[in-house]
Motif scaffolding. Structure first.
Motif, PDB file in Angstrom:
ATOM      1  N   SER A 116       0.948  -1.093   0.007  1.00 24.46           N
ATOM      2  CA  SER A 116      -0.118  -0.001   0.135  1.00 24.46           C
ATOM      3  C   SER A 116       0.894   1.118   0.069  1.00 24.46           C
ATOM      4  O   SER A 116       0.525   2.266  -0.540  1.00 24.46           O
ATOM      5  CB  SER A 116      -1.214  -0.043   1.130  1.00 24.46           C
ATOM      6  N   GLU A 117       1.822   1.379   0.796  1.00 21.93           N
ATOM      7  CA  GLU A 117       2.464   2.708   0.980  1.00 21.93           C
ATOM      8  C   GLU A 117       3.666   2.728  -0.527  1.00 21.93           C
ATOM      9  O   GLU A 117       4.278   3.736  -0.698  1.00 21.93           O
ATOM     10  CB  GLU A 117       3.538   2.519   2.071  1.00 21.93           C
ATOM     11  N   LEU A 118       3.579   1.618  -1.242  1.00 23.42           N
ATOM     12  CA  LEU A 118       4.305   1.896  -2.575  1.00 23.42           C
ATOM     13  C   LEU A 118       3.075   2.304  -3.688  1.00 23.42           C
ATOM     14  O   LEU A 118       3.674   2.182  -4.802  1.00 23.42           O
ATOM     15  CB  LEU A 118       4.934   0.670  -3.224  1.00 23.42           C
ATOM     16  N   GLY A 119       2.021   2.638  -3.354  1.00 24.10           N
ATOM     17  CA  GLY A 119       1.069   2.937  -4.291  1.00 24.10           C
ATOM     18  C   GLY A 119       0.409   1.777  -4.878  1.00 24.10           C
ATOM     19  O   GLY A 119      -0.298   1.792  -5.901  1.00 24.10           O
ATOM     20  N   GLY A 120       0.562   0.624  -4.345  1.00 26.16           N
ATOM     21  CA  GLY A 120       0.236  -0.781  -4.927  1.00 26.16           C
ATOM     22  C   GLY A 120      -1.204  -1.172  -4.239  1.00 26.16           C
ATOM     23  O   GLY A 120      -1.931  -0.374  -3.497  1.00 26.16           O
ATOM     24  N   GLY A 121      -1.796  -2.026  -4.673  1.00 22.17           N
ATOM     25  CA  GLY A 121      -3.038  -2.591  -4.158  1.00 22.17           C
ATOM     26  C   GLY A 121      -3.544  -4.092  -4.613  1.00 22.17           C
ATOM     27  O   GLY A 121      -2.622  -4.699  -4.982  1.00 22.17           O
ATOM     28  N   GLY A 122      -4.691  -4.419  -4.183  1.00 18.17           N
ATOM     29  CA  GLY A 122      -5.097  -5.651  -4.317  1.00 18.17           C
ATOM     30  C   GLY A 122      -5.995  -6.321  -3.484  1.00 18.17           C
ATOM     31  O   GLY A 122      -6.818  -5.448  -3.090  1.00 18.17           O
ATOM     32  N   HIS A 123      -5.545  -7.443  -3.116  1.00 18.62           N
ATOM     33  CA  HIS A 123      -6.565  -8.287  -2.245  1.00 18.62           C
ATOM     34  C   HIS A 123      -5.689  -8.694  -1.121  1.00 18.62           C
ATOM     35  O   HIS A 123      -4.626  -8.497  -0.789  1.00 18.62           O
ATOM     36  CB  HIS A 123      -7.019  -9.873  -3.030  1.00 18.62           C
ATOM     37  N   PHE A 124      -6.555  -9.519   0.014  1.00 23.11           N
ATOM     38  CA  PHE A 124      -6.080 -10.057   1.307  1.00 23.11           C
ATOM     39  C   PHE A 124      -4.911 -10.860   0.847  1.00 23.11           C
ATOM     40  O   PHE A 124      -3.858 -10.959   1.664  1.00 23.11           O
ATOM     41  CB  PHE A 124      -7.164 -10.566   2.102  1.00 23.11           C
ATOM     42  N   ARG A 125      -5.136 -11.749  -0.030  1.00 26.41           N
ATOM     43  CA  ARG A 125      -4.223 -12.837  -0.412  1.00 26.41           C
ATOM     44  C   ARG A 125      -3.090 -12.527  -1.512  1.00 26.41           C
ATOM     45  O   ARG A 125      -2.124 -13.357  -1.852  1.00 26.41           O
ATOM     46  CB  ARG A 125      -4.787 -13.940  -0.710  1.00 26.41           C
ATOM     47  N   ALA A 126      -3.466 -11.830  -2.407  1.00 25.23           N
ATOM     48  CA  ALA A 126      -2.710 -11.453  -3.514  1.00 25.23           C
ATOM     49  C   ALA A 126      -2.725  -9.961  -4.012  1.00 25.23           C
ATOM     50  O   ALA A 126      -3.839  -9.095  -3.871  1.00 25.23           O
ATOM     51  CB  ALA A 126      -3.374 -12.002  -4.821  1.00 25.23           C
ATOM     52  N   ALA A 127      -1.544  -9.511  -4.043  1.00 27.78           N
ATOM     53  CA  ALA A 127      -1.389  -7.956  -4.400  1.00 27.78           C
ATOM     54  C   ALA A 127      -0.257  -7.568  -5.259  1.00 27.78           C
ATOM     55  O   ALA A 127       0.559  -8.450  -5.363  1.00 27.78           O
ATOM     56  CB  ALA A 127      -1.552  -7.093  -2.896  1.00 27.78           C
ATOM     57  N   GLY A 128      -0.187  -6.325  -5.662  1.00 27.88           N
ATOM     58  CA  GLY A 128       0.658  -5.965  -6.357  1.00 27.88           C
ATOM     59  C   GLY A 128       1.176  -4.516  -6.466  1.00 27.88           C
ATOM     60  O   GLY A 128       0.522  -3.624  -6.219  1.00 27.88           O
ATOM     61  N   ALA A 129       2.215  -3.989  -6.956  1.00 31.72           N
ATOM     62  CA  ALA A 129       2.495  -2.565  -7.079  1.00 31.72           C
ATOM     63  C   ALA A 129       3.503  -2.283  -8.377  1.00 31.72           C
ATOM     64  O   ALA A 129       4.152  -3.475  -8.670  1.00 31.72           O
ATOM     65  CB  ALA A 129       3.219  -1.962  -5.847  1.00 31.72           C
ATOM     66  N   GLU A 130       3.504  -1.244  -8.972  1.00 30.43           N
ATOM     67  CA  GLU A 130       4.446  -0.876  -9.799  1.00 30.43           C
ATOM     68  C   GLU A 130       5.058   0.485  -9.385  1.00 30.43           C
ATOM     69  O   GLU A 130       4.329   1.452  -9.003  1.00 30.43           O
ATOM     70  CB  GLU A 130       3.505  -0.520 -11.198  1.00 30.43           C
ATOM     71  N   VAL A 131       6.336   0.348  -9.081  1.00 20.03           N
ATOM     72  CA  VAL A 131       7.178   1.477  -8.595  1.00 20.03           C
ATOM     73  C   VAL A 131       8.205   2.029  -9.674  1.00 20.03           C
ATOM     74  O   VAL A 131       9.148   1.262 -10.099  1.00 20.03           O
ATOM     75  CB  VAL A 131       7.823   0.912  -7.226  1.00 20.03           C
ATOM     76  N   ALA A 132       8.334   3.466  -9.686  1.00 25.62           N
ATOM     77  CA  ALA A 132       9.218   3.973 -10.471  1.00 25.62           C
ATOM     78  C   ALA A 132      10.570   4.151  -9.951  1.00 25.62           C
ATOM     79  O   ALA A 132      10.980   5.117  -9.361  1.00 25.62           O
ATOM     80  CB  ALA A 132       8.746   5.373 -11.036  1.00 25.62           C
TER      81      ALA A 132
END
Ligand SMILES: [Mn+2]
Length: 324
Positions: free
Chosen positions: A284-300
């Motif tokens: 979340s603090e990387l600007g990502g998101g998703g579900h309780f069990r699966a999530a992702g982020a894209e960071v520059a």
């Protein structure tokens, strides 16, 4: 029928042109939902244009209707319908197109949904966006064609990891059966989802698995895919799909993380968790998101910097969990 669903129905009845948009790095839930909804609209005599942000997901070419994806520009006045994402940033190069639409409708099931769209149906309990689309079409008394059934089955089948993740409830299994009865090609979807990998994908997977790091008695497992590894395996970044599943097959795993070096200053992170750890909290603090069990982020940022930050947080979350 909920208020929101009735309002969406009114828009569908009134308007003629619809731009159906899947999210970036489109998966079968996002694109399958878009194609099934577009199939419904076409059946009503409407014009539906299905678009996904670049690059085209070639592994989804088996979905019925795929050949028309990104082929026909929608007129400027088309109503936008977005599928399976919790934030506008997930629509990549199509985001401006969504924001310019006179009206935007959203169907989504992400825990991290930010509540965008003029009209939206967000069910965070739903196993897949495909479940929401199926229920919507049933509520509207729509006929679901075999092509739409295959798209919705692919959406639900893959978002439950082939009916293996813990979002696989009795209701979800019954829904799968109903779609099979409506003509979904169940064996074909399984073949195309999990048994159609080129050699380059297997080679890349083997490299990533052998480079995996095991920490905290195997409660944390992580690996990375660099541009150099892609070159060695002669694979594309989209072939990393499936590596996170290998990581999360570890018996002791509570948190599995895959870091992908998309470029010198662009890193993608995939997270899976088991037990009480919230995957979306980790990104979340990387600007990502998703579900309780699966999530992702894209960071520059470069991979090494992102890796240290995410691993630091993962370790402290696992430690916190151990103390609770
Ligand atoms: Mn989904």
């Amino acid at each position: 029928m909920s208020d929101e669903l009735a309002q969406i129905r009114t828009v569908v009845d009134r308007e003629t042109d619809f731009l159906c948009v899947a999210h970036k790095d489109a998966d079968a839930d996002s694109l399958g939902s878009a194609l099934a909804f577009a199939d419904h609209l076409t059946g009503l005599g409407k014009r539906a244009y299905v678009w996904v942000p670049d690059p085209l997901p070639l592994n989804l070419a088996y979905l019925p209707g795929y050949s028309a994806v990104n082929q026909f520009p929608a007129p400027p006045g088309a109503v936008a319908v977005a599928f399976d994402a919790g934030s506008p940033s997930r629509f990549g190069n199509l985001r401006p197109r969504l924001e310019a639409a006179p009206l935007t409708i959203l169907f989504d099931h992400h825990a991290s949904n930010e509540g965008f769209g003029d009209l939206s149906v967000v069910d965070r309990q739903a196993a897949a966006t495909g479940v929401i689309i199926y229920r919507t079409l049933v509520a509207w008394g729509a006929t679901i064609s075999p092509a739409a059934a295959t798209n919705l089955y692919a959406a639900i089948f893959t978002d439950t990891g082939g009916f293996r993740h813990d979002n696989t409830t009795g209701a979800v299994l019954r829904l799968g059966a109903e779609l099979a009865d409506l003509g979904a090609d169940v064996a074909f979807v399984a073949l195309k989802s999990y048994k159609s990998r080129p050699q380059t994908t297997l080679k890349l997977q083997a490299q990533a698995a052998s480079a995996a790091h095991y920490e905290m008695e195997g409660r944390l497992i992580w690996t990375e895919v660099t541009q150099r590894m892609l070159g060695q395996a002669q694979a594309l970044m989209e072939e990393t799909e499936g590596i996170i599943d290998v990581l999360q097959s570890l018996d002791t795993m509570e948190c599995a993380i895959l870091f992908k070096e998309d470029g010198p200053d662009l890193t993608k992170v995939s997270v899976r968790t088991r037990g009480d750890l919230a995957a979306y909290e980790l990104v979340s603090e990387l600007g990502g998101g998703g579900h309780f069990r699966a999530a992702g982020a894209e960071v520059a940022a470069p991979l090494a910097a992102v890796r240290e930050r995410v691993l630091g947080k993962a370790r402290s979350m696992i430690n916190r969990e151990a103390r609770d």
